[in-house]
Motif scaffolding. Structure first.
Motif, PDB file in Angstrom:
ATOM      1  N   SER A  30       0.863  -1.175   0.000  1.00  0.00           N
ATOM      2  CA  SER A  30       0.000   0.000   0.000  1.00  0.00           C
ATOM      3  C   SER A  30       0.901   1.227   0.000  1.00  0.00           C
ATOM      4  O   SER A  30       1.590   1.506   0.981  1.00  0.00           O
ATOM      5  CB  SER A  30      -0.899  -0.014   1.245  1.00  0.00           C
ATOM      6  N   VAL A  31       0.921   1.934  -1.117  1.00  0.00           N
ATOM      7  CA  VAL A  31       1.816   3.083  -1.274  1.00  0.00           C
ATOM      8  C   VAL A  31       1.002   4.271  -1.772  1.00  0.00           C
ATOM      9  O   VAL A  31       0.224   4.133  -2.722  1.00  0.00           O
ATOM     10  CB  VAL A  31       2.947   2.767  -2.275  1.00  0.00           C
ATOM     11  N   PRO A  32       1.139   5.435  -1.152  1.00  0.00           N
ATOM     12  CA  PRO A  32       0.380   6.606  -1.603  1.00  0.00           C
ATOM     13  C   PRO A  32       0.833   7.071  -2.983  1.00  0.00           C
ATOM     14  O   PRO A  32       1.972   6.831  -3.396  1.00  0.00           O
ATOM     15  CB  PRO A  32       0.698   7.654  -0.527  1.00  0.00           C
ATOM     16  N   GLU A  33      -0.069   7.728  -3.702  1.00  0.00           N
ATOM     17  CA  GLU A  33       0.268   8.220  -5.038  1.00  0.00           C
ATOM     18  C   GLU A  33       1.398   9.239  -4.981  1.00  0.00           C
ATOM     19  O   GLU A  33       2.259   9.284  -5.858  1.00  0.00           O
ATOM     20  CB  GLU A  33      -0.971   8.843  -5.688  1.00  0.00           C
ATOM     21  N   SER A  34       1.373  10.059  -3.955  1.00  0.00           N
ATOM     22  CA  SER A  34       2.424  11.058  -3.767  1.00  0.00           C
ATOM     23  C   SER A  34       3.151  10.740  -2.471  1.00  0.00           C
ATOM     24  O   SER A  34       2.520  10.507  -1.440  1.00  0.00           O
ATOM     25  CB  SER A  34       1.807  12.461  -3.694  1.00  0.00           C
ATOM     26  N   MET A  35       4.477  10.700  -2.531  1.00  0.00           N
ATOM     27  CA  MET A  35       5.227  10.305  -1.340  1.00  0.00           C
ATOM     28  C   MET A  35       6.474  11.159  -1.159  1.00  0.00           C
ATOM     29  O   MET A  35       6.888  11.901  -2.059  1.00  0.00           O
ATOM     30  CB  MET A  35       5.606   8.828  -1.420  1.00  0.00           C
ATOM     31  N   ASN A  36       7.057  11.031   0.000  1.00  0.00           N
ATOM     32  CA  ASN A  36       8.309  11.696   0.326  1.00  0.00           C
ATOM     33  C   ASN A  36       9.370  11.297  -0.708  1.00  0.00           C
ATOM     34  O   ASN A  36       9.630  10.110  -0.900  1.00  0.00           O
ATOM     35  CB  ASN A  36       8.731  11.244   1.734  1.00  0.00           C
ATOM     36  N   PRO A  37      10.007  12.253  -1.375  1.00  0.00           N
ATOM     37  CA  PRO A  37      11.021  11.910  -2.386  1.00  0.00           C
ATOM     38  C   PRO A  37      12.198  11.120  -1.830  1.00  0.00           C
ATOM     39  O   PRO A  37      12.909  10.452  -2.581  1.00  0.00           O
ATOM     40  CB  PRO A  37      11.467  13.278  -2.922  1.00  0.00           C
ATOM     41  N   LEU A  38      12.394  11.178  -0.516  1.00  0.00           N
ATOM     42  CA  LEU A  38      13.471  10.406   0.100  1.00  0.00           C
ATOM     43  C   LEU A  38      13.288   8.912  -0.157  1.00  0.00           C
ATOM     44  O   LEU A  38      14.263   8.171  -0.270  1.00  0.00           O
ATOM     45  CB  LEU A  38      13.505  10.681   1.609  1.00  0.00           C
TER      46      LEU A  38
END
Length: 328
Positions: free
Chosen positions: A95-103
Protein backbone atom coordinates in the motif's frame (compact mmCIF):
# COMPACT_ATOMS: atom_id res chain seq x y z
CA UNK A 1 -4.52 -13.31 15.89
CA UNK A 2 -8.12 -14.09 15.04
CA UNK A 3 -10.58 -11.19 14.76
CA UNK A 4 -7.80 -8.59 14.71
CA UNK A 5 -7.98 -6.11 11.84
CA UNK A 6 -4.70 -4.40 12.69
CA UNK A 7 -1.71 -5.34 14.83
CA UNK A 8 0.88 -2.68 15.56
CA UNK A 9 4.23 -3.78 16.98
CA UNK A 10 5.62 -0.35 17.70
CA UNK A 11 8.96 1.21 18.63
CA UNK A 12 8.83 2.61 22.17
CA UNK A 13 8.76 6.26 21.12
CA UNK A 14 5.78 5.68 18.81
CA UNK A 15 3.49 3.63 21.06
CA UNK A 16 1.70 6.28 23.17
CA UNK A 17 1.12 9.01 20.54
CA UNK A 18 0.08 6.44 17.94
CA UNK A 19 -2.35 4.81 20.37
CA UNK A 20 -3.92 8.16 21.22
CA UNK A 21 -4.31 9.14 17.56
CA UNK A 22 -5.75 5.77 16.53
CA UNK A 23 -8.13 5.74 19.50
CA UNK A 24 -9.52 9.13 18.50
CA UNK A 25 -9.83 7.99 14.87
CA UNK A 26 -11.75 4.84 15.83
CA UNK A 27 -14.05 6.82 18.13
CA UNK A 28 -15.00 9.07 15.22
CA UNK A 29 -15.56 6.04 13.00
CA UNK A 30 -17.93 4.47 15.50
CA UNK A 31 -20.24 7.47 15.17
CA UNK A 32 -21.02 6.29 11.65
CA UNK A 33 -23.70 3.61 11.65
CA UNK A 34 -22.42 1.95 8.49
CA UNK A 35 -18.91 1.40 9.85
CA UNK A 36 -18.27 -1.66 11.98
CA UNK A 37 -15.83 -1.57 14.88
CA UNK A 38 -12.16 -1.67 13.94
CA UNK A 39 -10.44 -4.29 16.07
CA UNK A 40 -6.80 -3.56 16.75
CA UNK A 41 -3.97 -4.38 19.12
CA UNK A 42 -0.92 -2.22 19.79
CA UNK A 43 2.21 -3.53 21.45
CA UNK A 44 5.05 -1.27 22.57
CA UNK A 45 8.71 -2.29 22.63
CA UNK A 46 9.66 -4.32 19.57
CA UNK A 47 10.98 -7.18 21.72
CA UNK A 48 7.46 -7.89 22.97
CA UNK A 49 6.56 -8.99 19.46
CA UNK A 50 9.18 -11.72 19.35
CA UNK A 51 6.70 -14.48 20.27
CA UNK A 52 4.50 -13.46 17.36
CA UNK A 53 7.38 -13.62 14.89
CA UNK A 54 8.54 -16.93 16.37
CA UNK A 55 5.10 -18.38 15.63
CA UNK A 56 5.16 -16.96 12.11
CA UNK A 57 8.61 -18.42 11.47
CA UNK A 58 7.78 -21.85 12.90
CA UNK A 59 4.41 -22.29 11.20
CA UNK A 60 5.47 -20.65 7.93
CA UNK A 61 1.80 -19.81 7.46
CA UNK A 62 0.41 -16.38 6.63
CA UNK A 63 -2.87 -17.36 8.29
CA UNK A 64 -1.33 -16.52 11.67
CA UNK A 65 -1.21 -12.90 10.52
CA UNK A 66 -3.95 -10.36 11.23
CA UNK A 67 -5.38 -8.52 8.22
CA UNK A 68 -2.81 -5.74 8.60
CA UNK A 69 0.38 -5.63 10.62
CA UNK A 70 2.93 -2.89 11.15
CA UNK A 71 6.25 -3.87 12.70
CA UNK A 72 9.76 -2.43 13.15
CA UNK A 73 13.15 -3.77 12.22
CA UNK A 74 14.33 -6.62 10.02
CA UNK A 75 11.78 -9.04 11.43
CA UNK A 76 10.36 -12.27 9.98
CA UNK A 77 8.77 -10.36 7.10
CA UNK A 78 12.28 -10.15 5.67
CA UNK A 79 12.98 -13.89 5.89
CA UNK A 80 13.08 -15.75 2.59
CA UNK A 81 10.38 -18.25 3.47
CA UNK A 82 7.92 -15.48 4.37
CA UNK A 83 8.89 -13.39 1.34
CA UNK A 84 8.22 -16.43 -0.85
CA UNK A 85 4.87 -17.05 0.84
CA UNK A 86 3.89 -13.44 0.21
CA UNK A 87 4.92 -13.73 -3.44
CA UNK A 88 2.66 -16.77 -3.80
CA UNK A 89 -0.30 -14.90 -2.34
CA UNK A 90 -2.71 -13.39 -4.84
CA UNK A 91 -3.97 -10.72 -2.45
CA UNK A 92 -0.89 -9.29 -0.69
CA UNK A 93 0.10 -6.01 -2.23
CA UNK A 94 2.05 -3.02 -0.96
CA UNK A 95 0.00 0.00 0.00
CA UNK A 96 1.82 3.08 -1.27
CA UNK A 97 0.38 6.61 -1.60
CA UNK A 98 0.27 8.22 -5.04
CA UNK A 99 2.42 11.06 -3.77
CA UNK A 100 5.23 10.31 -1.34
CA UNK A 101 8.31 11.70 0.33
CA UNK A 102 11.02 11.91 -2.39
CA UNK A 103 13.47 10.41 0.10
CA UNK A 104 11.75 7.04 -0.47
CA UNK A 105 12.81 7.12 -4.11
CA UNK A 106 16.29 8.46 -3.30
CA UNK A 107 16.94 5.60 -0.86
CA UNK A 108 15.14 2.99 -2.97
CA UNK A 109 12.79 2.10 -0.11
CA UNK A 110 10.00 0.96 -2.43
CA UNK A 111 9.72 -2.84 -2.41
CA UNK A 112 10.54 -4.08 -5.94
CA UNK A 113 8.16 -7.02 -5.45
CA UNK A 114 5.36 -4.71 -4.30
CA UNK A 115 4.68 -6.74 -1.14
CA UNK A 116 5.71 -4.50 1.74
CA UNK A 117 5.33 -0.81 2.50
CA UNK A 118 8.08 0.90 4.47
CA UNK A 119 5.92 3.69 5.87
CA UNK A 120 8.62 5.18 8.07
CA UNK A 121 11.90 4.38 9.73
CA UNK A 122 13.74 4.78 12.99
CA UNK A 123 17.22 6.21 12.26
CA UNK A 124 20.18 5.20 14.44
CA UNK A 125 22.81 7.85 15.14
CA UNK A 126 25.75 8.21 17.54
CA UNK A 127 25.55 9.90 20.92
CA UNK A 128 29.09 10.87 21.93
CA UNK A 129 29.79 11.57 25.60
CA UNK A 130 33.28 12.83 26.48
CA UNK A 131 32.45 13.54 30.12
CA UNK A 132 34.90 10.86 31.23
CA UNK A 133 37.33 11.03 28.33
CA UNK A 134 38.02 14.50 26.95
CA UNK A 135 40.61 13.11 24.51
CA UNK A 136 38.14 10.79 22.75
CA UNK A 137 38.05 11.59 19.01
CA UNK A 138 34.68 12.14 17.36
CA UNK A 139 33.78 9.25 15.05
CA UNK A 140 32.76 10.51 11.62
CA UNK A 141 31.39 7.33 10.08
CA UNK A 142 30.31 3.86 11.17
CA UNK A 143 33.57 2.21 10.14
CA UNK A 144 35.48 4.43 12.59
CA UNK A 145 33.93 2.43 15.42
CA UNK A 146 35.85 -0.65 14.29
CA UNK A 147 39.21 1.00 15.00
CA UNK A 148 41.26 0.01 18.10
CA UNK A 149 40.94 3.50 19.61
CA UNK A 150 37.22 2.83 20.20
CA UNK A 151 37.66 -0.56 21.86
CA UNK A 152 35.34 -0.92 24.88
CA UNK A 153 33.91 2.55 24.24
CA UNK A 154 30.61 1.71 22.58
CA UNK A 155 27.07 0.80 23.67
CA UNK A 156 24.48 -0.70 21.33
CA UNK A 157 20.98 -2.02 21.88
CA UNK A 158 20.80 -5.54 23.25
CA UNK A 159 18.13 -7.58 24.97
CA UNK A 160 17.24 -10.98 26.36
CA UNK A 161 14.20 -12.28 24.41
CA UNK A 162 12.77 -14.15 27.41
CA UNK A 163 13.59 -14.60 31.06
CA UNK A 164 14.53 -18.21 30.38
CA UNK A 165 16.76 -17.33 27.43
CA UNK A 166 20.14 -15.98 28.53
CA UNK A 167 21.49 -15.31 25.07
CA UNK A 168 21.61 -11.61 24.24
CA UNK A 169 20.22 -10.42 20.92
CA UNK A 170 21.96 -7.32 19.61
CA UNK A 171 20.74 -4.58 17.29
CA UNK A 172 20.15 -6.30 13.96
CA UNK A 173 20.33 -3.11 11.91
CA UNK A 174 23.87 -2.39 13.10
CA UNK A 175 25.05 -5.99 12.70
CA UNK A 176 23.59 -6.41 9.21
CA UNK A 177 25.00 -3.12 7.91
CA UNK A 178 28.41 -3.84 9.44
CA UNK A 179 28.46 -7.27 7.79
CA UNK A 180 27.37 -5.84 4.45
CA UNK A 181 30.23 -3.32 4.47
CA UNK A 182 32.99 -5.23 6.31
CA UNK A 183 32.09 -8.92 6.45
CA UNK A 184 32.62 -11.18 9.46
CA UNK A 185 35.89 -9.40 10.25
CA UNK A 186 33.90 -6.22 10.81
CA UNK A 187 31.51 -8.04 13.16
CA UNK A 188 34.47 -9.30 15.20
CA UNK A 189 35.95 -5.81 15.43
CA UNK A 190 32.60 -4.35 16.41
CA UNK A 191 32.33 -6.91 19.22
CA UNK A 192 35.60 -5.60 20.64
CA UNK A 193 34.37 -2.01 20.50
CA UNK A 194 31.08 -2.70 22.29
CA UNK A 195 31.23 -2.85 26.07
CA UNK A 196 27.55 -2.24 26.94
CA UNK A 197 24.31 -3.91 25.89
CA UNK A 198 21.60 -1.39 26.77
CA UNK A 199 18.10 -0.22 26.04
CA UNK A 200 18.11 3.28 24.49
CA UNK A 201 16.41 4.70 27.59
CA UNK A 202 19.39 3.50 29.64
CA UNK A 203 21.76 5.22 27.23
CA UNK A 204 19.86 8.47 27.76
CA UNK A 205 20.00 8.16 31.56
CA UNK A 206 23.74 7.42 31.58
CA UNK A 207 24.70 10.36 29.36
CA UNK A 208 26.77 12.96 31.19
CA UNK A 209 27.29 10.90 34.33
CA UNK A 210 30.77 10.40 35.67
CA UNK A 211 31.92 6.84 36.06
CA UNK A 212 31.94 3.83 33.79
CA UNK A 213 29.26 4.74 31.25
CA UNK A 214 29.68 4.43 27.47
CA UNK A 215 31.59 7.12 25.61
CA UNK A 216 29.58 6.41 22.46
CA UNK A 217 26.06 5.04 22.15
CA UNK A 218 24.52 3.86 18.88
CA UNK A 219 21.03 5.10 19.63
CA UNK A 220 17.75 5.87 17.83
CA UNK A 221 17.56 9.56 17.01
CA UNK A 222 14.17 9.71 18.78
CA UNK A 223 16.02 8.96 22.04
CA UNK A 224 19.21 10.89 21.29
CA UNK A 225 17.33 14.16 20.92
CA UNK A 226 16.06 13.77 24.50
CA UNK A 227 19.60 14.29 25.78
CA UNK A 228 20.72 17.83 26.55
CA UNK A 229 23.88 18.40 24.54
CA UNK A 230 26.76 20.45 25.92
CA UNK A 231 30.52 20.81 25.47
CA UNK A 232 30.96 17.12 26.37
CA UNK A 233 27.85 15.57 24.82
CA UNK A 234 26.96 15.73 21.14
CA UNK A 235 24.88 13.89 18.56
CA UNK A 236 26.97 12.71 15.62
CA UNK A 237 25.15 12.03 12.38
CA UNK A 238 27.54 9.66 10.55
CA UNK A 239 28.72 10.92 7.17
CA UNK A 240 27.73 7.61 5.60
CA UNK A 241 24.24 7.99 7.05
CA UNK A 242 22.08 7.15 10.04
CA UNK A 243 21.14 3.47 9.87
CA UNK A 244 17.61 2.90 8.60
CA UNK A 245 15.51 0.61 10.79
CA UNK A 246 12.33 0.16 8.74
CA UNK A 247 8.78 0.31 10.02
CA UNK A 248 7.04 -2.07 7.66
CA UNK A 249 3.38 -2.50 6.80
CA UNK A 250 2.01 -5.78 5.45
CA UNK A 251 -1.57 -5.91 4.18
CA UNK A 252 -3.10 -9.31 3.46
CA UNK A 253 -5.87 -7.86 1.28
CA UNK A 254 -6.29 -4.12 0.74
CA UNK A 255 -9.74 -4.81 -0.74
CA UNK A 256 -10.91 -5.68 2.77
CA UNK A 257 -13.16 -2.87 4.07
CA UNK A 258 -11.46 -2.65 7.46
CA UNK A 259 -8.04 -2.62 5.82
CA UNK A 260 -9.08 0.32 3.67
CA UNK A 261 -10.26 2.19 6.76
CA UNK A 262 -6.98 1.54 8.57
CA UNK A 263 -5.01 2.41 5.46
CA UNK A 264 -6.67 5.84 5.35
CA UNK A 265 -5.49 6.47 8.90
CA UNK A 266 -1.92 5.27 8.35
CA UNK A 267 -1.41 7.53 5.34
CA UNK A 268 -3.13 10.55 6.84
CA UNK A 269 -1.41 13.88 7.50
CA UNK A 270 -1.90 13.31 11.22
CA UNK A 271 0.20 10.15 11.24
CA UNK A 272 2.82 11.79 9.05
CA UNK A 273 3.13 14.68 11.50
CA UNK A 274 3.29 12.23 14.40
CA UNK A 275 6.21 10.34 12.84
CA UNK A 276 8.22 13.46 12.12
CA UNK A 277 7.61 14.96 15.56
CA UNK A 278 9.07 11.84 17.17
CA UNK A 279 12.08 11.82 14.85
CA UNK A 280 11.03 9.20 12.28
CA UNK A 281 11.20 10.12 8.59
CA UNK A 282 7.90 9.11 6.99
CA UNK A 283 6.59 8.19 3.56
CA UNK A 284 4.03 11.01 3.72
CA UNK A 285 4.67 13.46 0.89
CA UNK A 286 4.03 16.70 2.75
CA UNK A 287 6.34 15.97 5.65
CA UNK A 288 9.84 17.36 5.87
CA UNK A 289 12.26 14.46 6.30
CA UNK A 290 15.25 16.70 6.91
CA UNK A 291 15.81 16.26 10.63
CA UNK A 292 19.04 18.26 10.27
CA UNK A 293 20.50 20.17 7.35
CA UNK A 294 23.20 17.57 6.72
CA UNK A 295 21.28 14.35 7.34
CA UNK A 296 21.85 11.28 5.22
CA UNK A 297 20.70 7.70 5.65
CA UNK A 298 22.10 4.20 5.32
CA UNK A 299 19.60 1.63 4.00
CA UNK A 300 20.51 -2.07 3.92
CA UNK A 301 18.93 -2.42 0.48
CA UNK A 302 16.46 -4.79 -1.15
CA UNK A 303 19.20 -6.57 -3.11
CA UNK A 304 20.99 -7.54 0.10
CA UNK A 305 17.70 -8.64 1.69
CA UNK A 306 16.77 -10.87 -1.24
CA UNK A 307 20.28 -12.27 -1.74
CA UNK A 308 20.72 -13.24 1.92
CA UNK A 309 18.34 -15.29 4.04
CA UNK A 310 18.09 -13.10 7.13
CA UNK A 311 16.51 -15.98 9.05
CA UNK A 312 19.91 -17.67 8.98
CA UNK A 313 22.19 -14.65 8.73
CA UNK A 314 20.88 -12.73 11.76
CA UNK A 315 21.56 -15.48 14.36
CA UNK A 316 24.90 -16.26 12.71
CA UNK A 317 26.07 -12.65 12.99
CA UNK A 318 24.73 -12.40 16.52
CA UNK A 319 26.76 -15.47 17.54
CA UNK A 320 29.95 -14.14 15.93
CA UNK A 321 29.45 -10.78 17.60
CA UNK A 322 28.61 -12.31 20.98
CA UNK A 323 31.77 -14.41 20.99
CA UNK A 324 33.91 -11.33 20.34
CA UNK A 325 31.91 -9.22 22.79
CA UNK A 326 32.28 -11.77 25.60
CA UNK A 327 35.97 -12.47 24.97
CA UNK A 328 37.23 -9.10 26.20
Amino acid sequence: MENIDFLGLLPCALKVPFQEALGAYVKELEKCEDVSTLHYSLVGNANNGLSFFTELKEKNDLNVLPDMIMAPGFNSFYYQNIINKCKESKSIQASVPESMNPLWLDLDLIDPFNLYSVIGFNPTVLLVDRTNDKSLPLPEKWSDLLEPEFEKKLAIRGSNPTKEEKKIEFCEGILLNTYKDHGEEGINKLGKSVNWSLHPSQMVKMAGKRGEGPSISAIPYSFAKLVKCNENISIVWPKDGAIVNPITLLVKDIRNKQSKIMNDFLFSDEVGELFVKIGFPSIHSNKNHKLNDDTSFKWLGWDFIHENDLAKLKPKLNDIFLQSYMSK
